[in-house]
Design a protein around this motif. Sequence first.
Motif, PDB file in Angstrom:
ATOM      1  N   ALA A   1      48.076  10.363   8.830  1.00 16.67           N
ATOM      2  CA  ALA A   1      48.497   8.981   9.057  1.00 16.67           C
ATOM      3  C   ALA A   1      49.747   8.582   8.291  1.00 16.67           C
ATOM      4  O   ALA A   1      50.428   7.631   8.685  1.00 16.67           O
ATOM      5  N   VAL A   2      50.063   9.277   7.213  1.00 18.44           N
ATOM      6  CA  VAL A   2      51.200   8.879   6.381  1.00 18.44           C
ATOM      7  C   VAL A   2      52.106  10.079   6.136  1.00 18.44           C
ATOM      8  O   VAL A   2      51.682  11.234   6.293  1.00 18.44           O
ATOM      9  N   PRO A   3      53.365   9.856   5.748  1.00 19.68           N
ATOM     10  CA  PRO A   3      54.273  10.973   5.466  1.00 19.68           C
ATOM     11  C   PRO A   3      53.817  11.798   4.262  1.00 19.68           C
ATOM     12  O   PRO A   3      52.894  11.417   3.534  1.00 19.68           O
TER      13      PRO A   3
ATOM     14  N   VAL B   1      44.288  12.256   5.286  1.00 19.89           N
ATOM     15  CA  VAL B   1      45.258  11.242   4.844  1.00 19.89           C
ATOM     16  C   VAL B   1      46.646  11.574   5.378  1.00 19.89           C
ATOM     17  O   VAL B   1      47.398  10.692   5.806  1.00 19.89           O
TER      18      VAL B   1
ATOM     19  N   ILE C   1      48.959   9.407  -2.854  1.00 23.77           N
ATOM     20  CA  ILE C   1      47.599   8.872  -2.711  1.00 23.77           C
ATOM     21  C   ILE C   1      46.565   9.888  -3.179  1.00 23.77           C
ATOM     22  O   ILE C   1      45.665   9.572  -3.972  1.00 23.77           O
TER      23      ILE C   1
ATOM     24  N   ALA D   1      53.920  10.059   0.637  1.00 23.53           N
ATOM     25  CA  ALA D   1      52.851   9.077   0.468  1.00 23.53           C
ATOM     26  C   ALA D   1      51.490   9.755   0.409  1.00 23.53           C
ATOM     27  O   ALA D   1      50.618   9.358  -0.382  1.00 23.53           O
ATOM     28  N   SER D   2      51.298  10.780   1.226  1.00 25.97           N
ATOM     29  CA  SER D   2      50.030  11.501   1.218  1.00 25.97           C
ATOM     30  C   SER D   2      49.783  12.148  -0.135  1.00 25.97           C
ATOM     31  O   SER D   2      48.670  12.087  -0.684  1.00 25.97           O
TER      32      SER D   2
ATOM     33  N   GLU E   1      51.653  18.099   8.208  1.00 22.63           N
ATOM     34  CA  GLU E   1      52.744  17.846   9.149  1.00 22.63           C
ATOM     35  C   GLU E   1      52.651  18.710  10.403  1.00 22.63           C
ATOM     36  O   GLU E   1      53.239  18.382  11.425  1.00 22.63           O
TER      37      GLU E   1
END
Length: 232
Positions: A47-49, A44, A56, A52-53, A87
């Motif tokens: 794909a997202v910062p 996850v 979720i 947000a990760s 990251e």
Amino acid sequence: MRRHHRRRHHPDRPRAQFSEIAIQAAGGSLVITALYTALIVWIVGLAVPVTASYIICAVVAAPALIKLGVPDYAAHMFVFYYAVLSEVSPPTALSPFAAAAITGAGPYRTTLQAWKYTLPAFVLPFVFVTDPDGVGLLLAFKPGMGWGDVVVQIALAAGGLAALSAACQGFARRALAGWERAGFVVAGLLMIFPALVEAFFGSGVPAPHLIGVALGAVLLALQWRGPRPAVA
């Protein structure tokens, strides 16, 4: 006259379904469930910062660990830790790509080098998830724990990370042979992640922490007895 029945929305249903699937796939093993959770957070996070990760996966993945007895704060720190590590994980490592753009270096070589440096950190969160005493790293205390236990946990984590770092770099006091790198990997895992041994070999291996410390000490002693590195 027909009655239209509206389906009720259950916000906890996706979370419950994933928790049950993860636990069933892992056969109820906390170690395997933690590995699955780390993998999900990592994917996850590609794909997202980070924020947000975490949001979720805190909703979807953390309940699987909590259901298996992990304290809620430890489960959420586990998820957040891997959200941050995504990251620097290939293939979409945002931080190394940004560093490569600033320095003019090759983005993929920079990413692989960053991942190499951070590999030992990927094991550390398993301490406070799979080891009941590991919550001492979060300055939390289970019944019967004291500050001495916290110091022991910190020392084991630091020693394990040092051993894994030496193995990843292939260098301690001098360049490591292949068997020495393998030995440092085993020593580091035993100090940081003893539950992995219990998951695959049962409780037949006594005191894996101490075995890891002893193996690391022997390998380090061999480093000091070997030839000194040349000084440029």
